[in-house]
Structure formats: structure tokens, C-alpha cells
Design a protein around this motif. Structure first.
Motif, PDB file in Angstrom:
ATOM      1  N   VAL A   1      46.071  29.887  48.931  1.00 10.24           N
ATOM      2  CA  VAL A   1      45.749  29.378  47.601  1.00 10.24           C
ATOM      3  C   VAL A   1      46.175  30.391  46.541  1.00 10.24           C
ATOM      4  CG1 VAL A   1      43.816  28.906  46.030  1.00 10.24           C
ATOM      5  CG2 VAL A   1      43.901  27.794  48.262  1.00 10.24           C
ATOM      6  N   LEU A   2      45.941  31.671  46.804  1.00 10.49           N
ATOM      7  CA  LEU A   2      46.351  32.708  45.865  1.00 10.49           C
ATOM      8  C   LEU A   2      47.876  32.817  45.789  1.00 10.49           C
ATOM      9  CD1 LEU A   2      43.736  35.518  46.635  1.00 10.49           C
ATOM     10  CD2 LEU A   2      43.801  33.987  44.663  1.00 10.49           C
ATOM     11  N   VAL A   3      48.546  32.580  46.906  1.00 10.38           N
ATOM     12  CA  VAL A   3      50.015  32.586  46.903  1.00 10.38           C
ATOM     13  C   VAL A   3      50.539  31.503  45.967  1.00 10.38           C
ATOM     14  CG1 VAL A   3      52.060  32.032  48.285  1.00 10.38           C
ATOM     15  CG2 VAL A   3      50.341  33.612  49.176  1.00 10.38           C
ATOM     16  N   VAL A   4      49.931  30.326  46.029  1.00 16.91           N
ATOM     17  CA  VAL A   4      50.392  29.207  45.212  1.00 16.91           C
ATOM     18  C   VAL A   4      50.054  29.423  43.737  1.00 16.91           C
ATOM     19  CG1 VAL A   4      50.066  26.742  44.740  1.00 16.91           C
ATOM     20  CG2 VAL A   4      50.303  27.541  47.094  1.00 16.91           C
ATOM     21  N   SER A   5      48.829  29.885  43.460  1.00 19.34           N
ATOM     22  CA  SER A   5      48.408  30.043  42.068  1.00 19.34           C
ATOM     23  C   SER A   5      48.999  31.295  41.419  1.00 19.34           C
ATOM     24  CB  SER A   5      46.879  30.106  41.986  1.00 19.34           C
ATOM     25  OG  SER A   5      46.383  31.287  42.612  1.00 19.34           O
ATOM     26  N   GLY A   6      49.381  32.270  42.248  1.00 23.67           N
ATOM     27  CA  GLY A   6      49.912  33.516  41.706  1.00 23.67           C
ATOM     28  C   GLY A   6      48.832  34.457  41.209  1.00 23.67           C
ATOM     29  N   HIS A   7      47.575  34.154  41.517  1.00 23.92           N
ATOM     30  CA  HIS A   7      46.464  35.001  41.069  1.00 23.92           C
ATOM     31  C   HIS A   7      46.219  36.129  42.069  1.00 23.92           C
ATOM     32  CE1 HIS A   7      44.798  31.160  38.949  1.00 23.92           C
ATOM     33  NE2 HIS A   7      45.781  31.724  38.265  1.00 23.92           N
ATOM     34  N   GLU A   8      45.700  37.239  41.563  1.00 24.03           N
ATOM     35  CA  GLU A   8      45.315  38.339  42.447  1.00 24.03           C
ATOM     36  C   GLU A   8      43.904  38.134  42.991  1.00 24.03           C
ATOM     37  OE1 GLU A   8      45.776  42.096  40.581  1.00 24.03           O
ATOM     38  OE2 GLU A   8      47.933  41.859  40.217  1.00 24.03           O
ATOM     39  N   LYS A   9      43.048  37.464  42.192  1.00 24.25           N
ATOM     40  CA  LYS A   9      41.680  37.169  42.599  1.00 24.25           C
ATOM     41  C   LYS A   9      41.395  35.690  42.369  1.00 24.25           C
ATOM     42  CE  LYS A   9      39.823  41.745  41.417  1.00 24.25           C
ATOM     43  NZ  LYS A   9      38.798  42.468  40.605  1.00 24.25           N
ATOM     44  N   LEU A  10      40.413  35.180  43.097  1.00 24.34           N
ATOM     45  CA  LEU A  10      40.010  33.786  42.923  1.00 24.34           C
ATOM     46  C   LEU A  10      39.454  33.561  41.525  1.00 24.34           C
ATOM     47  CD1 LEU A  10      38.266  33.281  46.373  1.00 24.34           C
ATOM     48  CD2 LEU A  10      40.464  32.328  45.680  1.00 24.34           C
ATOM     49  N   SER A  11      39.796  32.414  40.936  1.00 20.03           N
ATOM     50  CA  SER A  11      39.349  32.032  39.586  1.00 20.03           C
ATOM     51  C   SER A  11      39.718  33.090  38.551  1.00 20.03           C
ATOM     52  CB  SER A  11      37.832  31.779  39.569  1.00 20.03           C
ATOM     53  OG  SER A  11      37.492  30.707  40.416  1.00 20.03           O
ATOM     54  N   GLU A  12      40.855  33.730  38.750  1.00 19.86           N
ATOM     55  CA  GLU A  12      41.315  34.771  37.830  1.00 19.86           C
ATOM     56  C   GLU A  12      41.575  34.205  36.433  1.00 19.86           C
ATOM     57  OE1 GLU A  12      44.233  38.103  38.979  1.00 19.86           O
ATOM     58  OE2 GLU A  12      45.485  36.642  37.928  1.00 19.86           O
ATOM     59  N   ASN A  13      41.958  32.929  36.374  1.00 16.50           N
ATOM     60  CA  ASN A  13      42.265  32.306  35.093  1.00 16.50           C
ATOM     61  C   ASN A  13      41.034  31.718  34.414  1.00 16.50           C
ATOM     62  OD1 ASN A  13      41.989  30.337  37.055  1.00 16.50           O
ATOM     63  ND2 ASN A  13      43.439  28.927  36.076  1.00 16.50           N
ATOM     64  N   ASN A  14      39.861  31.939  35.011  1.00 19.92           N
ATOM     65  CA  ASN A  14      38.620  31.456  34.403  1.00 19.92           C
ATOM     66  C   ASN A  14      37.570  32.565  34.526  1.00 19.92           C
ATOM     67  OD1 ASN A  14      36.326  30.098  33.524  1.00 19.92           O
ATOM     68  ND2 ASN A  14      36.875  28.182  34.562  1.00 19.92           N
ATOM     69  N   ARG A  15      37.667  33.545  33.646  1.00 18.53           N
ATOM     70  CA  ARG A  15      36.809  34.724  33.752  1.00 18.53           C
ATOM     71  C   ARG A  15      35.338  34.389  33.520  1.00 18.53           C
ATOM     72  NH1 ARG A  15      40.345  39.414  30.582  1.00 18.53           N
ATOM     73  NH2 ARG A  15      42.170  39.354  31.986  1.00 18.53           N
ATOM     74  N   ILE A  16      35.073  33.413  32.661  1.00 16.88           N
ATOM     75  CA  ILE A  16      33.680  33.032  32.403  1.00 16.88           C
ATOM     76  C   ILE A  16      33.038  32.499  33.675  1.00 16.88           C
ATOM     77  CG2 ILE A  16      32.183  31.449  31.139  1.00 16.88           C
ATOM     78  CD1 ILE A  16      34.121  31.615  28.806  1.00 16.88           C
ATOM     79  N   LEU A  17      33.759  31.609  34.377  1.00  9.04           N
ATOM     80  CA  LEU A  17      33.241  31.058  35.623  1.00  9.04           C
ATOM     81  C   LEU A  17      33.049  32.156  36.658  1.00  9.04           C
ATOM     82  CD1 LEU A  17      32.508  28.710  37.518  1.00  9.04           C
ATOM     83  CD2 LEU A  17      34.954  28.465  38.016  1.00  9.04           C
ATOM     84  N   ARG A  18      34.028  33.024  36.764  1.00  4.65           N
ATOM     85  CA  ARG A  18      33.929  34.107  37.747  1.00  4.65           C
ATOM     86  C   ARG A  18      32.721  35.011  37.455  1.00  4.65           C
ATOM     87  NH1 ARG A  18      37.093  36.127  41.613  1.00  4.65           N
ATOM     88  NH2 ARG A  18      36.752  38.299  42.201  1.00  4.65           N
ATOM     89  N   ARG A  19      32.495  35.296  36.173  1.00  8.27           N
ATOM     90  CA  ARG A  19      31.360  36.137  35.792  1.00  8.27           C
ATOM     91  C   ARG A  19      30.034  35.426  36.104  1.00  8.27           C
ATOM     92  NH1 ARG A  19      33.029  37.272  31.139  1.00  8.27           N
ATOM     93  NH2 ARG A  19      31.786  35.866  29.856  1.00  8.27           N
ATOM     94  N   LEU A  20      29.981  34.125  35.887  1.00  6.65           N
ATOM     95  CA  LEU A  20      28.776  33.361  36.196  1.00  6.65           C
ATOM     96  C   LEU A  20      28.474  33.398  37.695  1.00  6.65           C
ATOM     97  CD1 LEU A  20      29.187  30.231  33.891  1.00  6.65           C
ATOM     98  CD2 LEU A  20      27.434  31.996  33.713  1.00  6.65           C
ATOM     99  N   ILE A  21      29.528  33.243  38.503  1.00 11.95           N
ATOM    100  CA  ILE A  21      29.344  33.269  39.954  1.00 11.95           C
ATOM    101  C   ILE A  21      28.833  34.643  40.388  1.00 11.95           C
ATOM    102  CG2 ILE A  21      30.535  33.172  42.185  1.00 11.95           C
ATOM    103  CD1 ILE A  21      32.430  31.103  40.932  1.00 11.95           C
TER     104      ILE A  21
END
Length: 264
Positions: free
Chosen positions: A195-215
Motif C-alpha cells: 500500500v505504501l509502495v502504491v501511495s508513495g508515502h513513507e508512513k501510513l496516512s501520511e497525507n492526513n496528519r490530523i487523522l494520524r494524530r487522532l489515532i
């Protein structure tokens, strides 16, 4: 979830604003289809491979149903006042007769969240092996439907926890079936990788920092409740008439559901 989204007037108004905005955007500015027909072909291949793997694991593996009953609180959900209907459509132990909500709910409680991602990693890996890696990365950037799908899977994976799921197995699952849990957790790790390969992100939900912080902010409260639930389940399965243990289990179920948000 109804209480969380509509329990207070201000929150209810905000929630209705979100729903209204989404409907207006989808109606007045519907999402564009993929630019190339090849994208649909790639999506079909991913879907086919994922579906085949999911069914082979859930329906064709003779150990899966027994593992499901041991590793999750599915059986105990029937004793709790959390829904208007029974957990099963018929008096059968088969997966096909289990309602969708308790099926997802049980896996969410153990932090494996299996129904949301099982098969996805295999599908993406197969597509990469066929040379579609760059195509999928372009699809993620240019096709809103595909991007939304990958983002939702990223969100669920960010809430999953391999070590917590493994603890459920160590305490509740018989020795002969733990190998299945190990296989599923290995597949979870592989799914996150692709999933990270496809999205190009280094971390999960990298493009949604608010969600990541909530989690991340909920984990200090969520993890101890999982530990408590495992111990309560162990004791309750040795003394299933213990009403105090059932009440304690209900508290952990409500707490984990509130922390995970994705309940079914």
C-alpha cells in the motif's frame, strides 16, 4: 457511532453539514473516471486476485472458522446488548450466516481488522509483479476513486496492531491454530508494504496528519483495554456464567469500539 456523531446538537449540525457538502459535491461535480482504459483493467486484475485469496482463506481453509471463534470475542458478542438483531441470520456456525457487522466488529476488537485488508496486499503485489507498479502510482495520483480506496485501507492499517493481535493468539488460541494467525499477521505486514509502495508515502496516512494524530493520541488508552479484554475473555471462557466478567467485557468492547471508531 450514532451517539458520537449526533449526541450533541453542535456535533449533529456539523455532521449534517459534512453529509450535505459531500452529496452536493458528488452531484454537482462528480469524480472523473480514469483517463486510460488500462486503469480499469489493472483494477479488475487487482480485484480478481484479492477476491480469490480472500475466499481461499476465509471459506476454503478448514481451520479458519475455529481460529476466528478462538481469537476474537465473536461468540461473546451474542450476550451483549449492542444491536437490534442476532449476530447470525440462521442457527449455524458457518461464516456465510454471520451478519456483516459482527464479522467486522469482532476483528476490529482484536486490532487485526482483517475484513478491511485481507487480499489487498496479494492483489497489489501481483499487479507489481506484472509490471503495473508505475501504473498504480499514477492511478493513485490521478484517479480519485482509486486514491480514496487506498487512503481508506491506509487508515484501517494505521489502526491495526500486529503485537496486540498476537497477544490475543498467545492467550486464547490453541497451539495448533496459532500458525494461521502468524500467516495472517505476515500478510498484514505485506499489505502495509505494498500500500505504501502504491501511495508513495513513507508512513501510513501520511497525507492526513490530523487523522494520524487522532489515532496516535488514542493508543495509550486503547492498548490497555485490549490487554484487559484478553484476560477477561480467558477467564470468561472458563466461567461463562460469571455476570461480573460479562459486564467487564462489555466495558472493554465499548471502549475499544469508541477508540477504533471503525466498528462494523
Amino acid at each position: 457511532m450514532v451517539q458520537a456523531k449526533f449526541g450533541l446538537p453542535q456535533i449533529a449540525v456539523r455532521q449534517l453539514e459534512i453529509y450535505t457538502t459531500a452529496v452536493l459535491l458528488a452531484t454537482l461535480r462528480p469524480p472523473h473516471p480514469p483517463r486510460e482504459e488500462k486503469c480499469r483493467q489493472v483494477m479488475e486484475e487487482i480485484s480478481k486476485t484479492s477476491c480469490q485469496y480472500y475466499r481461499s482463506m476465509v471459506y476454503e481453509n478448514p481451520e479458519f472458522l475455529s481460529y476466528f471463534h478462538e481469537a476474537t470475542p465473536q461468540a461473546e458478542l451474542g450476550f451483549l446488548n449492542i444491536g437490534s438483531r442476532p449476530t447470525r441470520r440462521k442457527a449455524s456456525t458457518g461464516i456465510s450466516h454471520l451478519r456483516a457487522i459482527p464479522w467486522v466488529f469482532a476483528w476490529t476488537q482484536t486490532r487485526l481488522v482483517l475484513p478491511a485488508w485481507l487480499g489487498v496486499g496479494i492483489g497489489l503485489e501481483d499487479a507489481c509483479n506484472k509490471g503495473y507498479k508505475e501504473d498504480m502510482q499514477a492511478m493513485y495520483k490521478e484517479w480519485p476513486f482509486f486514491q480514496s480506496t487506498i487512503d481508506l485501507i491506509e487508515m484501517v492499517l494505521a489502526k491495526a496492531d500486529i503485537s496486540i493481535s498476537n497477544h490475543y493468539d498467545e492467550v486464547l488460541v490453541s497451539d495448533g491454530r496459532r500458525i494461521l494467525g502468524e500467516k495472517l499477521r505476515s500478510e498484514l505486514a505485506a499489505t502495509e508494504k505494498f500500500v505504501l509502495v502504491v501511495s508513495g508515502h513513507e508512513k501510513l496516512s501520511e497525507n492526513n496528519r490530523i487523522l494520524r494524530r487522532l489515532i496516535e493520541s488514542r493508543l495509550p488508552y486503547l492498548n490497555p483495554m485490549n490487554m484487559l479484554q484478553v484476560e477477561i475473555l480467558r477467564r470468561l471462557r472458563q466461567d461463562d456464567d460469571n455476570n461480573k466478567l460479562r459486564d467487564a467485557l462489555l466495558i472493554t468492547i465499548n471502549g475499544i469500539a469508541a477508540g477504533m471508531r471503525n466498528t462494523g
